[in-house]
Design a protein around this motif. Structure first.
Motif, PDB file in Angstrom:
ATOM      1  N   MET A 176       0.811  -1.190   0.000  1.00  0.00           N
ATOM      2  CA  MET A 176       0.000   0.000   0.000  1.00  0.00           C
ATOM      3  C   MET A 176       0.855   1.254   0.000  1.00  0.00           C
ATOM      4  O   MET A 176       0.327   2.339  -0.006  1.00  0.00           O
ATOM      5  CB  MET A 176      -0.934   0.008   1.216  1.00  0.00           C
ATOM      6  N   GLY A 177       2.163   1.093   0.082  1.00  0.00           N
ATOM      7  CA  GLY A 177       3.025   2.252   0.029  1.00  0.00           C
ATOM      8  C   GLY A 177       3.242   2.925   1.366  1.00  0.00           C
ATOM      9  O   GLY A 177       3.673   4.060   1.428  1.00  0.00           O
ATOM     10  N   TYR A 178       2.955   2.240   2.445  1.00  0.00           N
ATOM     11  CA  TYR A 178       3.183   2.833   3.757  1.00  0.00           C
ATOM     12  C   TYR A 178       4.673   2.887   4.048  1.00  0.00           C
ATOM     13  O   TYR A 178       5.382   1.911   3.883  1.00  0.00           O
ATOM     14  CB  TYR A 178       2.504   2.008   4.855  1.00  0.00           C
ATOM     15  N   ASP A 179       5.134   4.049   4.485  1.00  0.00           N
ATOM     16  CA  ASP A 179       6.518   4.179   4.908  1.00  0.00           C
ATOM     17  C   ASP A 179       6.654   3.880   6.389  1.00  0.00           C
ATOM     18  O   ASP A 179       7.733   3.573   6.870  1.00  0.00           O
ATOM     19  CB  ASP A 179       7.045   5.585   4.616  1.00  0.00           C
ATOM     20  N   ASN A 180       5.573   3.988   7.110  1.00  0.00           N
ATOM     21  CA  ASN A 180       5.587   3.778   8.547  1.00  0.00           C
ATOM     22  C   ASN A 180       5.506   2.278   8.839  1.00  0.00           C
ATOM     23  O   ASN A 180       4.449   1.665   8.718  1.00  0.00           O
ATOM     24  CB  ASN A 180       4.406   4.519   9.188  1.00  0.00           C
ATOM     25  N   MET A 181       6.617   1.681   9.218  1.00  0.00           N
ATOM     26  CA  MET A 181       6.645   0.237   9.448  1.00  0.00           C
ATOM     27  C   MET A 181       5.953  -0.166  10.740  1.00  0.00           C
ATOM     28  O   MET A 181       5.799  -1.336  11.018  1.00  0.00           O
ATOM     29  CB  MET A 181       8.090  -0.280   9.432  1.00  0.00           C
ATOM     30  N   SER A 182       5.508   0.819  11.530  1.00  0.00           N
ATOM     31  CA  SER A 182       4.788   0.476  12.753  1.00  0.00           C
ATOM     32  C   SER A 182       3.316   0.194  12.464  1.00  0.00           C
ATOM     33  O   SER A 182       2.592  -0.268  13.335  1.00  0.00           O
ATOM     34  CB  SER A 182       4.915   1.590  13.793  1.00  0.00           C
ATOM     35  N   GLU A 183       2.870   0.479  11.245  1.00  0.00           N
ATOM     36  CA  GLU A 183       1.494   0.180  10.864  1.00  0.00           C
ATOM     37  C   GLU A 183       1.267  -1.325  10.990  1.00  0.00           C
ATOM     38  O   GLU A 183       2.066  -2.127  10.528  1.00  0.00           O
ATOM     39  CB  GLU A 183       1.236   0.625   9.421  1.00  0.00           C
ATOM     40  N   ALA A 184       0.169  -1.700  11.639  1.00  0.00           N
ATOM     41  CA  ALA A 184      -0.128  -3.113  11.877  1.00  0.00           C
ATOM     42  C   ALA A 184      -0.313  -3.855  10.556  1.00  0.00           C
ATOM     43  O   ALA A 184      -0.974  -3.371   9.646  1.00  0.00           O
ATOM     44  CB  ALA A 184      -1.375  -3.246  12.732  1.00  0.00           C
ATOM     45  N   ARG A 185       0.275  -5.017  10.466  1.00  0.00           N
ATOM     46  CA  ARG A 185       0.147  -5.875   9.290  1.00  0.00           C
ATOM     47  C   ARG A 185      -0.559  -7.155   9.693  1.00  0.00           C
ATOM     48  O   ARG A 185      -0.400  -7.653  10.808  1.00  0.00           O
ATOM     49  CB  ARG A 185       1.516  -6.252   8.714  1.00  0.00           C
ATOM     50  N   GLN A 186      -1.327  -7.700   8.771  1.00  0.00           N
ATOM     51  CA  GLN A 186      -2.033  -8.943   9.024  1.00  0.00           C
ATOM     52  C   GLN A 186      -1.899  -9.847   7.809  1.00  0.00           C
ATOM     53  O   GLN A 186      -1.739  -9.386   6.688  1.00  0.00           O
ATOM     54  CB  GLN A 186      -3.506  -8.680   9.324  1.00  0.00           C
ATOM     55  N   PHE A 187      -2.016 -11.151   8.054  1.00  0.00           N
ATOM     56  CA  PHE A 187      -1.960 -12.133   6.979  1.00  0.00           C
ATOM     57  C   PHE A 187      -3.382 -12.421   6.528  1.00  0.00           C
ATOM     58  O   PHE A 187      -4.244 -12.749   7.338  1.00  0.00           O
ATOM     59  CB  PHE A 187      -1.285 -13.419   7.476  1.00  0.00           C
ATOM     60  N   HIS A 188      -3.630 -12.263   5.243  1.00  0.00           N
ATOM     61  CA  HIS A 188      -4.961 -12.517   4.693  1.00  0.00           C
ATOM     62  C   HIS A 188      -4.921 -13.742   3.800  1.00  0.00           C
ATOM     63  O   HIS A 188      -4.143 -13.806   2.854  1.00  0.00           O
ATOM     64  CB  HIS A 188      -5.450 -11.302   3.893  1.00  0.00           C
ATOM     65  N   HIS A 189      -5.756 -14.728   4.113  1.00  0.00           N
ATOM     66  CA  HIS A 189      -5.885 -15.922   3.273  1.00  0.00           C
ATOM     67  C   HIS A 189      -6.787 -15.592   2.093  1.00  0.00           C
ATOM     68  O   HIS A 189      -7.925 -15.172   2.282  1.00  0.00           O
ATOM     69  CB  HIS A 189      -6.491 -17.079   4.070  1.00  0.00           C
ATOM     70  N   ILE A 190      -6.271 -15.773   0.897  1.00  0.00           N
ATOM     71  CA  ILE A 190      -7.040 -15.493  -0.315  1.00  0.00           C
ATOM     72  C   ILE A 190      -8.127 -16.554  -0.447  1.00  0.00           C
ATOM     73  O   ILE A 190      -7.842 -17.747  -0.413  1.00  0.00           O
ATOM     74  CB  ILE A 190      -6.132 -15.495  -1.553  1.00  0.00           C
ATOM     75  N   GLN A 191      -9.356 -16.108  -0.611  1.00  0.00           N
ATOM     76  CA  GLN A 191     -10.494 -17.027  -0.654  1.00  0.00           C
ATOM     77  C   GLN A 191     -11.072 -17.234  -2.047  1.00  0.00           C
ATOM     78  O   GLN A 191     -11.977 -18.026  -2.207  1.00  0.00           O
ATOM     79  CB  GLN A 191     -11.605 -16.507   0.266  1.00  0.00           C
ATOM     80  N   TYR A 192     -10.595 -16.522  -3.044  1.00  0.00           N
ATOM     81  CA  TYR A 192     -11.165 -16.732  -4.374  1.00  0.00           C
ATOM     82  C   TYR A 192     -10.092 -17.150  -5.335  1.00  0.00           C
ATOM     83  O   TYR A 192      -8.950 -16.742  -5.175  1.00  0.00           O
ATOM     84  CB  TYR A 192     -11.885 -15.469  -4.859  1.00  0.00           C
ATOM     85  N   PRO A 193     -10.339 -17.906  -6.362  1.00  0.00           N
ATOM     86  CA  PRO A 193     -11.577 -18.672  -6.463  1.00  0.00           C
ATOM     87  C   PRO A 193     -11.598 -19.750  -5.387  1.00  0.00           C
ATOM     88  O   PRO A 193     -10.544 -20.281  -5.018  1.00  0.00           O
ATOM     89  CB  PRO A 193     -11.531 -19.272  -7.853  1.00  0.00           C
ATOM     90  N   ARG A 194     -12.739 -20.047  -4.886  1.00  0.00           N
ATOM     91  CA  ARG A 194     -12.849 -21.011  -3.782  1.00  0.00           C
ATOM     92  C   ARG A 194     -12.542 -22.424  -4.253  1.00  0.00           C
ATOM     93  O   ARG A 194     -13.007 -22.852  -5.293  1.00  0.00           O
ATOM     94  CB  ARG A 194     -14.237 -20.964  -3.170  1.00  0.00           C
ATOM     95  N   TYR A 195     -11.782 -23.118  -3.444  1.00  0.00           N
ATOM     96  CA  TYR A 195     -11.462 -24.525  -3.697  1.00  0.00           C
ATOM     97  C   TYR A 195     -12.040 -25.360  -2.566  1.00  0.00           C
ATOM     98  O   TYR A 195     -11.342 -26.078  -1.884  1.00  0.00           O
ATOM     99  CB  TYR A 195      -9.946 -24.736  -3.759  1.00  0.00           C
TER     100      TYR A 195
END
Length: 93
Positions: free
Chosen positions: A1-20
């Motif tokens: 997203m272009g954030y320079d602030n590395m303190s911004e919280a990051r999360q892992f998102h599981h891609i759900q499409y296309p659904r298997y």
């Protein structure tokens, strides 16, 4: 997203499409996103629309992340576990 602030919280998102299958979660099909974007995926836009708006294919990014994990992190961890097991085996002989 272009954030320079590395303190911004990051999360892992599981891609759900296309659904298997129903809600299959596979760590090889996930990306790291900031908290605000993760919230938007789940509450505002939905996954497909979110990635289309950014003009990003999350599967390409997920593949790069998982490849890095397999080559740099998983193999080192696996090697450490194997060394520990072999040293434990010798002690028990």
């Amino acid at each position: 997203m272009g954030y320079d602030n590395m303190s911004e919280a990051r999360q892992f998102h599981h891609i759900q499409y296309p659904r298997y299958g129903a809600m299959l979660r596979d760590d090889s099909r996930g990306v790291v996103v900031c908290y605000p974007c993760h919230t938007k995926i789940h509450t505002k836009y939905g996954e497909r629309k979110f990635w289309e708006m950014l003009e990003v294919d999350p599967h390409i990014y997920a593949e790069q992340i998982y490849k890095h994990y397999r080559e740099n992190i998983h193999e080192k961890t696996k090697s450490k576990r194997n060394n520990t097991r072999s040293s434990n085996t010798k002690k028990n002989d």
